[in-house]
Design an enzyme around this catalytic site. Structure first.
Site, PDB file in Angstrom:
ATOM      1  N   ASP A   1      45.560 -34.956  20.646  1.00  0.00           N
ATOM      2  CA  ASP A   1      45.590 -33.504  20.432  1.00  0.00           C
ATOM      3  C   ASP A   1      46.922 -32.931  20.909  1.00  0.00           C
ATOM      4  O   ASP A   1      47.620 -33.537  21.729  1.00  0.00           O
ATOM      5  CB  ASP A   1      44.465 -32.826  21.229  1.00  0.00           C
ATOM      6  CG  ASP A   1      43.081 -33.242  20.756  1.00  0.00           C
ATOM      7  OD1 ASP A   1      42.967 -33.679  19.604  1.00  0.00           O
ATOM      8  OD2 ASP A   1      42.136 -33.125  21.566  1.00  0.00           O
TER       9      ASP A   1
HETATM   10  N1  URA Z   1      39.943 -37.230  22.880  1.00  0.00           N
HETATM   11  C1  URA Z   1      40.240 -35.918  22.856  1.00  0.00           C
HETATM   12  O1  URA Z   1      39.380 -35.077  23.035  1.00  0.00           O
HETATM   13  N2  URA Z   1      41.521 -35.577  22.630  1.00  0.00           N
HETATM   14  C2  URA Z   1      42.521 -36.477  22.460  1.00  0.00           C
HETATM   15  O2  URA Z   1      43.668 -36.090  22.275  1.00  0.00           O
HETATM   16  C3  URA Z   1      42.184 -37.822  22.500  1.00  0.00           C
HETATM   17  C4  URA Z   1      40.888 -38.182  22.715  1.00  0.00           C
END
Ligand code: URA
Length: 231
Positions: A103
């Site tokens: 993310d």
């Molecule tokens: N899980 C999440 O919630 N975000 C990420 O970036 C990676 C795994």
């Protein structure tokens, strides 16, 4: 030194058989002279052309980045800086792309490659590669959170996660190892356990740890390190 036909197939120019045909027609020049065998070993700095067109040499490349928060994991985003902005030119020219997503606000280990088979092995829904995250959260996780994660957490939308290894640390921190990659999975798992993620960093993929790679840094992996991704 590498075989001519291998160089041209890795560069996406022609198959090994087509290479032989082009060699026979004297259409492949190395440093300006026609080459006589598709098996010839060509030095790394030689200039190759095929039918008058210079060849941009490409080789299999696998890299890791310690992704900074604030970058979108995408090859192109008109609204926001992307992880590609932190790749040096010599890696961009090898046409590597991110294997999976983190993310925008997540930091940590991100793999890049131009090897389609490796990319598929890493991101296929059937892939069971272990990914470890360090988490800081608000709220309270119950002491039985590790057992719940082991048994398989059910997310708000009803999806059931595979068994995960969660370790509670002092002061609103924990680590988790998951073997799948659903959308926002770690954040949603922590929500289902009663917390809210405020900081997330991926620290390990398979047996490959982020080590001392600084935020925003990228480096190429050796063959051996690449194998570690699947241990
Ligand atoms: N899980 C999440 O919630 N975000 C990420 O970036 C990676 C795994």
């Amino acid at each position: 030194m590498q075989r001519l036909d291998k160089i041209l197939s890795e560069a996406g120019i022609c198959s090994r058989r087509d290479c032989e045909r082009l060699v026979r027609k004297r259409l492949i020049l190395v440093d300006g002279s026609p080459i006589t065998s598709s098996a010839s070993k060509i030095s790394d700095d030689a200039v190759i052309s095929v039918d008058g067109m210079p060849v941009v040499r490409r080789r299999r490349m696998v890299c890791i980045m310690n992704k900074r928060a604030g970058l979108v994991t995408s090859t192109d985003d008109p609204q926001s800086p992307t992880v590609m902005d932190d790749l040096p030119d010599e890696m961009l020219s090898q046409l590597i792309v991110p294997a999976g997503r983190l993310d925008k606000d997540t930091e940590g280990l991100l793999v890049f490659t131009n090897d389609g088979a490796l990319l598929h092995r890493l991101i296929s829904p059937k892939s069971e590669v272990t990914k470890e995250y360090y988490i800081e959260y608000e709220g309270t996780l119950q002491t039985d959170a590790p057992e719940k994660a082991k048994a398989g957490i059910t997310l708000k939308d009803g999806s059931v996660c595979k068994s995960a290894d969660l370790v509670l640390l002092q002061g609103g921190k924990c680590t988790i190892c998951i073997r799948e990659g659903m959308y926002h999975q770690v954040k949603r798992m922590i929500t289902a356990l009663g917390g809210h993620v405020t900081f997330l960093r991926r620290t390990r993929i398979g047996a490959l740890e982020i080590g001392d790679l600084k935020s925003g840094e990228v480096r190429e992996l050796s063959e051996k390190e690449t194998e570690n991704l699947f241990l």
